[in-house]
Motif scaffolding. Structure first.
Motif, short mmCIF file in Angstrom:
data_model
loop_
_atom_site.label_atom_id
_atom_site.label_comp_id
_atom_site.label_asym_id
_atom_site.label_seq_id
_atom_site.Cartn_x
_atom_site.Cartn_y
_atom_site.Cartn_z
N PHE A 179 0.83 -1.20 0.00
CA PHE A 179 0.00 0.00 0.00
C PHE A 179 0.87 1.26 0.00
O PHE A 179 0.36 2.36 0.11
CB PHE A 179 -0.93 0.00 1.22
CG PHE A 179 -1.95 -1.10 1.18
CD1 PHE A 179 -3.13 -0.94 0.48
CD2 PHE A 179 -1.71 -2.30 1.83
CE1 PHE A 179 -4.06 -1.96 0.42
CE2 PHE A 179 -2.64 -3.32 1.79
CZ PHE A 179 -3.82 -3.16 1.07
N GLY A 180 2.18 1.09 -0.09
CA GLY A 180 3.09 2.22 -0.17
C GLY A 180 3.62 2.72 1.16
O GLY A 180 4.30 3.74 1.20
N PHE A 181 3.34 2.01 2.26
CA PHE A 181 3.81 2.46 3.56
C PHE A 181 5.17 1.86 3.89
O PHE A 181 5.44 0.71 3.56
CB PHE A 181 2.82 2.05 4.66
CG PHE A 181 1.52 2.78 4.60
CD1 PHE A 181 1.39 4.03 5.17
CD2 PHE A 181 0.43 2.22 3.97
CE1 PHE A 181 0.18 4.72 5.11
CE2 PHE A 181 -0.78 2.89 3.91
CZ PHE A 181 -0.90 4.15 4.47
N GLN A 182 5.98 2.63 4.56
CA GLN A 182 7.26 2.16 5.06
C GLN A 182 7.08 1.81 6.53
O GLN A 182 6.21 2.36 7.20
CB GLN A 182 8.31 3.26 4.91
CG GLN A 182 9.69 2.85 5.34
CD GLN A 182 10.69 3.98 5.16
OE1 GLN A 182 10.41 5.01 4.58
NE2 GLN A 182 11.86 3.78 5.72
N SER A 183 7.90 0.90 7.03
CA SER A 183 7.77 0.54 8.44
C SER A 183 9.10 0.66 9.18
O SER A 183 10.16 0.58 8.59
CB SER A 183 7.22 -0.88 8.59
OG SER A 183 8.09 -1.81 8.02
N VAL A 184 8.97 0.87 10.48
CA VAL A 184 10.08 0.83 11.42
C VAL A 184 9.74 -0.31 12.35
O VAL A 184 8.60 -0.44 12.81
CB VAL A 184 10.20 2.16 12.20
CG1 VAL A 184 11.11 2.01 13.40
CG2 VAL A 184 10.69 3.26 11.28
N ARG A 185 10.71 -1.18 12.63
CA ARG A 185 10.44 -2.39 13.40
C ARG A 185 10.93 -2.26 14.83
O ARG A 185 12.08 -1.90 15.07
CB ARG A 185 11.11 -3.59 12.73
CG ARG A 185 10.73 -3.81 11.27
CD ARG A 185 9.28 -4.20 11.09
NE ARG A 185 8.91 -5.36 11.85
CZ ARG A 185 9.18 -6.61 11.50
NH1 ARG A 185 9.80 -6.87 10.38
NH2 ARG A 185 8.81 -7.61 12.28
N GLY A 186 10.04 -2.56 15.78
CA GLY A 186 10.39 -2.56 17.19
C GLY A 186 9.15 -2.39 18.04
O GLY A 186 8.10 -1.99 17.55
N SER A 187 9.26 -2.72 19.32
CA SER A 187 8.14 -2.58 20.26
C SER A 187 8.69 -2.45 21.67
O SER A 187 9.91 -2.46 21.87
CB SER A 187 7.21 -3.80 20.17
OG SER A 187 7.88 -4.96 20.60
#
Length: 170
Positions: free
Chosen positions: A92-100
């Motif tokens: 859908f064109g979104f970028q992500s940053v991974r972590g919680s």
């Protein structure tokens, strides 16, 4: 062999998931409520933090996002399910940053701060994958404090379509 099947899963499932989400979207009538309250921020092109509950994320790529989705960065957990979600929203064109809060949180926090500095909107589920459900964790508050960005809550709900029974059995 298991590594190959896992690899295939991480390639095929996100693609199929994005198609399924689009098909589900075609069956819906969407109504936006309260969006006008955010108007002044969107007109000024000021960045924001979008927040929605973890259990309400399925149709979020279809939220009435006022900009090109490539400006938004989504915080997603490091778990395997997070990898599937990250790859799916990529369609859908979104970028992500991974972590919680439980894994990779410090690195993700710094990345989100950097992305905010690059004129990006941030998208965060404030209750996170482990919960407690519908309870805001401190990460989103800390990011808002550090960046000065306002937090806009976003939600999605669905209800069954009511069919008219007129003429049936008459």
């Amino acid at each position: 062999m298991q590594a190959v099947s896992r690899r295939i899963k991480f390639i095929v499932l996100p693609y199929l998931g994005s198609i399924l989400m689009r098909l589900i979207r075609l069956t819906m009538k969407m109504e936006t409520i309260g969006f006008e309250l955010a108007g002044p921020f969107f007109e000024s092109s000021r960045n924001v933090i979008f927040a929605f509950w973890h259990g309400r994320q399925l149709m979020m790529p279809f939220a009435p996002y006022p900009y090109n989705s490539r400006r938004a960065v989504v915080l997603i957990s490091m778990h395997r399910d997070g990898e599937l979600i990250s790859r799916t929203i990529g369609y859908f064109g979104f970028q992500s940053v991974r972590g919680s809060t439980t894994r990779g949180g410090s690195r993700a926090f710094l990345q989100m701060l950097r992305m905010a500095g690059e004129n990006r909107d941030l998208v965060i589920t404030p209750d996170g994958p482990r919960g407690p459900r519908y309870r805001v964790q401190k990460g989103i508050i800390e990011i808002a404090k550090k960046t000065g960005l306002p937090i806009f809550p976003v939600g999605f709900s669905a209800s069954k379509k009511k069919f008219s029974r007129a003429g049936i059995g008459s």
